[in-house]
Design a protein around this motif. Structure first.
Motif, PDB file in Angstrom:
ATOM      1  N   ILE A  21     -24.821  67.213   3.524  1.00 48.55           N
ATOM      2  CA  ILE A  21     -23.431  66.804   3.304  1.00 48.55           C
ATOM      3  C   ILE A  21     -22.652  67.990   2.768  1.00 48.55           C
ATOM      4  O   ILE A  21     -23.177  68.789   1.979  1.00 48.55           O
ATOM      5  CB  ILE A  21     -23.391  65.614   2.316  1.00 48.55           C
ATOM      6  CG1 ILE A  21     -24.081  64.403   2.953  1.00 48.55           C
ATOM      7  CG2 ILE A  21     -21.970  65.247   1.928  1.00 48.55           C
ATOM      8  CD1 ILE A  21     -24.329  63.256   2.021  1.00 48.55           C
ATOM      9  N   LEU A  37     -17.673  60.512   6.835  1.00 52.30           N
ATOM     10  CA  LEU A  37     -18.279  59.287   6.301  1.00 52.30           C
ATOM     11  C   LEU A  37     -17.233  58.290   5.803  1.00 52.30           C
ATOM     12  O   LEU A  37     -17.573  57.178   5.408  1.00 52.30           O
ATOM     13  CB  LEU A  37     -19.222  59.627   5.138  1.00 52.30           C
ATOM     14  CG  LEU A  37     -20.528  60.338   5.472  1.00 52.30           C
ATOM     15  CD1 LEU A  37     -21.182  60.862   4.212  1.00 52.30           C
ATOM     16  CD2 LEU A  37     -21.478  59.394   6.198  1.00 52.30           C
ATOM     17  N   ILE A  38     -15.956  58.727   5.758  1.00 48.13           N
ATOM     18  CA  ILE A  38     -14.979  57.874   5.083  1.00 48.13           C
ATOM     19  C   ILE A  38     -13.814  57.476   6.001  1.00 48.13           C
ATOM     20  O   ILE A  38     -12.750  57.106   5.527  1.00 48.13           O
ATOM     21  CB  ILE A  38     -14.456  58.558   3.793  1.00 48.13           C
ATOM     22  CG1 ILE A  38     -14.342  60.079   3.899  1.00 48.13           C
ATOM     23  CG2 ILE A  38     -15.362  58.278   2.632  1.00 48.13           C
ATOM     24  CD1 ILE A  38     -13.121  60.589   4.399  1.00 48.13           C
ATOM     25  N   ARG A  88     -18.784  60.308  -4.764  1.00 48.62           N
ATOM     26  CA  ARG A  88     -19.433  60.301  -3.447  1.00 48.62           C
ATOM     27  C   ARG A  88     -19.119  58.971  -2.764  1.00 48.62           C
ATOM     28  O   ARG A  88     -19.069  57.929  -3.434  1.00 48.62           O
ATOM     29  CB  ARG A  88     -20.942  60.405  -3.603  1.00 48.62           C
ATOM     30  CG  ARG A  88     -21.419  61.725  -4.130  1.00 48.62           C
ATOM     31  CD  ARG A  88     -22.897  61.640  -4.481  1.00 48.62           C
ATOM     32  NE  ARG A  88     -23.383  62.882  -5.016  1.00 48.62           N
ATOM     33  CZ  ARG A  88     -23.809  63.893  -4.281  1.00 48.62           C
ATOM     34  NH1 ARG A  88     -23.798  63.802  -2.975  1.00 48.62           N
ATOM     35  NH2 ARG A  88     -24.223  65.018  -4.835  1.00 48.62           N
ATOM     36  N   PRO A  89     -18.968  58.973  -1.455  1.00 47.97           N
ATOM     37  CA  PRO A  89     -18.628  57.706  -0.775  1.00 47.97           C
ATOM     38  C   PRO A  89     -19.694  56.633  -0.954  1.00 47.97           C
ATOM     39  O   PRO A  89     -19.389  55.454  -1.038  1.00 47.97           O
ATOM     40  CB  PRO A  89     -18.479  58.099   0.689  1.00 47.97           C
ATOM     41  CG  PRO A  89     -19.031  59.463   0.818  1.00 47.97           C
ATOM     42  CD  PRO A  89     -19.001  60.103  -0.518  1.00 47.97           C
ATOM     43  N   GLU A  90     -20.961  57.065  -1.034  1.00 43.86           N
ATOM     44  CA  GLU A  90     -22.032  56.066  -1.138  1.00 43.86           C
ATOM     45  C   GLU A  90     -22.132  55.488  -2.543  1.00 43.86           C
ATOM     46  O   GLU A  90     -22.852  54.515  -2.767  1.00 43.86           O
ATOM     47  CB  GLU A  90     -23.378  56.659  -0.690  1.00 43.86           C
ATOM     48  CG  GLU A  90     -23.925  57.782  -1.547  1.00 43.86           C
ATOM     49  CD  GLU A  90     -23.456  59.167  -1.128  1.00 43.86           C
ATOM     50  OE1 GLU A  90     -22.412  59.257  -0.468  1.00 43.86           O
ATOM     51  OE2 GLU A  90     -24.131  60.144  -1.483  1.00 43.86           O
ATOM     52  N   GLU A  91     -21.415  56.086  -3.493  1.00 36.26           N
ATOM     53  CA  GLU A  91     -21.466  55.576  -4.864  1.00 36.26           C
ATOM     54  C   GLU A  91     -20.191  54.825  -5.254  1.00 36.26           C
ATOM     55  O   GLU A  91     -20.056  54.377  -6.381  1.00 36.26           O
ATOM     56  CB  GLU A  91     -21.649  56.739  -5.847  1.00 36.26           C
ATOM     57  CG  GLU A  91     -23.003  57.409  -5.754  1.00 36.26           C
ATOM     58  CD  GLU A  91     -23.059  58.748  -6.472  1.00 36.26           C
ATOM     59  OE1 GLU A  91     -24.144  59.318  -6.516  1.00 36.26           O
ATOM     60  OE2 GLU A  91     -22.012  59.222  -6.973  1.00 36.26           O
ATOM     61  N   SER A  92     -19.239  54.755  -4.327  1.00 35.80           N
ATOM     62  CA  SER A  92     -17.958  54.127  -4.698  1.00 35.80           C
ATOM     63  C   SER A  92     -17.670  52.922  -3.810  1.00 35.80           C
ATOM     64  O   SER A  92     -18.217  52.789  -2.719  1.00 35.80           O
ATOM     65  CB  SER A  92     -16.811  55.111  -4.570  1.00 35.80           C
ATOM     66  OG  SER A  92     -17.263  56.372  -4.279  1.00 35.80           O
ATOM     67  N   ASP A  93     -16.769  52.098  -4.314  1.00 33.78           N
ATOM     68  CA  ASP A  93     -16.338  50.945  -3.524  1.00 33.78           C
ATOM     69  C   ASP A  93     -15.175  51.369  -2.633  1.00 33.78           C
ATOM     70  O   ASP A  93     -14.404  52.253  -2.995  1.00 33.78           O
ATOM     71  CB  ASP A  93     -15.884  49.808  -4.445  1.00 33.78           C
ATOM     72  CG  ASP A  93     -17.066  49.245  -5.227  1.00 33.78           C
ATOM     73  OD1 ASP A  93     -18.169  49.235  -4.663  1.00 33.78           O
ATOM     74  OD2 ASP A  93     -16.878  48.846  -6.388  1.00 33.78           O
TER      75      ASP A  93
END
Lengths: 325, 66
Positions: A21, A37-38, A88-93
């Motif tokens: 990443i 990713l977003i 990080r996108p995987e850690e956020s809503d």
């Protein structure tokens, strides 16, 4: 183990191994192809007064449908939005919001513009680009608040659909960018020139941080550069710093410093200099010719707007900006 | 087997071992670190990122849109 890929979106130019990443946290190399990713996954959605961006010469008093995703191309230790910019996108809503749905919502809520803001919109370039294309089709203006850390090619492609950009010019030394932001100054200056060349309305924000970039000599130098390369009509906003993230050992910027910076910008030849993040008369727009008040603001709200067709009603001087939807 | 033949086989075997050991020492940093990091990234992607429901949208398409 897969092909390496070089990301050509920002001047950092991350070279990514397979499944690695980028430094922005939101772009990944998967089997030799670079992915975002977003896309369509904003973490923040709000309807703000456009003055909050800050845009003082774009549709005053209008609403801007504002969105952001997580991630940033820089890592400023004084970031005022670090909870989302450094996440990080995987850690956020996040929300699920496609570009056409986003434009539909903006129109539904009576917003004259969409603002790509809060974090660094460069990281969600593809999402912003697709949304901008649709928004333009429906007469909704596209604006972004950016650090300007983007390469020329993607910026020129985006500029075709962009109406206004507020560029964070964080300081006027390479040393500041290297030590406090993990970036370089030169690409930011190039972006300002590119945006002007492409006909995008540009406003500048400068967060004045005590002891780091509050040297009036440097501020004068910065304003002179803006005058020569972007023109006297480019508004500059000197914003008050508050101690956040990794720079908590400093006090908020004193009003005196901000007033001095505004004065320095006007002396250097810029026509419109403002003060932000603190209430003062420095938030108002004055006619550069007769000095009369044109737009009086209290925070993000307009108290009076005397402009008539983008001109001073007292001396008929043309005031630069995007005044009509 | 005569002694000189035995000596030749032994020398060849010893040279082969030395070359293998030297190569391993020289390349382990490059090969194993790279592979180990790849495995770590791949596991992170499969177990964390892809489970989060994030989309994979092809990036950098200003190339074809230019």
């Amino acid at each position: 183990m897969g092909k390496r890929v070089r990301c050509e979106l920002c001047p950092t130019e991350c070279e990514l191994d397979n499944y690695q990443i980028g430094g922005c946290r939101v772009r990944i190399n998967k089997e030799g192809v670079l992915y975002s990713l977003i896309y369509g996954k904003p973490c923040s959605i709000a309807i703000d007064p456009i003055e909050k961006k800050p845009f003082f010469h774009v549709l005053p008093g209008s609403k801007a449908f504002s969105i952001a995703t997580v991630g940033c191309v820089l890592g400023c230790i004084f970031c005022q939005n670090w909870q989302i910019s450094q996440a990080r996108p995987e850690e956020s809503d996040h929300y699920d919001l496609s570009p056409d749905e986003l434009v539909r919502k903006a129109i539904f809520y009576g917003c004259q513009s969409i603002a790509y803001t809060y974090t660094e919109p460069t990281v969600f370039y593809e999402y912003m680009y697709d949304t901008s294309v649709i928004a333009r089709r429906y007469g909704v203006r596209n604006t972004m608040h950016t650090c300007g850390y983007i390469k020329e090619r993607p910026l020129r492609a985006l500029s075709r659909y962009l109406d206004a950009a507020c560029v964070d010019l964080k300081a006027f030394t390479e040393d500041f960018y290297a030590r406090l932001c993990g970036g370089r100054l030169r690409p930011v200056l190039d972006s300002i020139v590119t945006l002007r060349e492409e006909g995008v309305w540009v406003e500048i924000t400068n967060l004045v941080i005590p002891t780091h970039n509050d040297d009036m000599k440097k501020i004068r130098e910065m304003c002179k550069w803006l005058l020569n390369n972007a023109g006297a009509d480019v508004p500059i906003h000197f914003s008050r710093f508050f101690p956040y993230y990794k720079l908590k050992n400093l006090p908020p910027t004193p009003l005196k410093t901000l007033l001095k910076a505004r004065e320095t910008a006007l002396e250097a030849g810029l026509k419109y200099a403002y003060i932000g993040n603190i209430r003062s008369a420095g938030e108002n727009t004055y006619c550069p010719s007769c000095g009369r008040i044109l737009i009086e603001r209290i925070g993000y709200f307009i108290r009076q707007n005397n402009l008539k067709d983008g001109r001073c009603p007292f001396c008929n001087t043309e005031i630069a900006g995007l005044w009509e939807a | 087997m005569r002694d000189d033949k035995r000596f030749r086989v032994f020398s060849l075997f010893a040279t082969f071992l030395v070359v293998i050991i030297l190569s391993y020492n020289l390349l382990q940093g490059y090969l194993l670190t790279g592979f180990g990091a790849y495995i770590k990234r791949r596991i992170y992607y499969e177990t964390v990122i892809s489970k989060k429901g994030l989309s994979l949208h092809r990036a950098e398409y200003w190339r074809k849109k230019d």
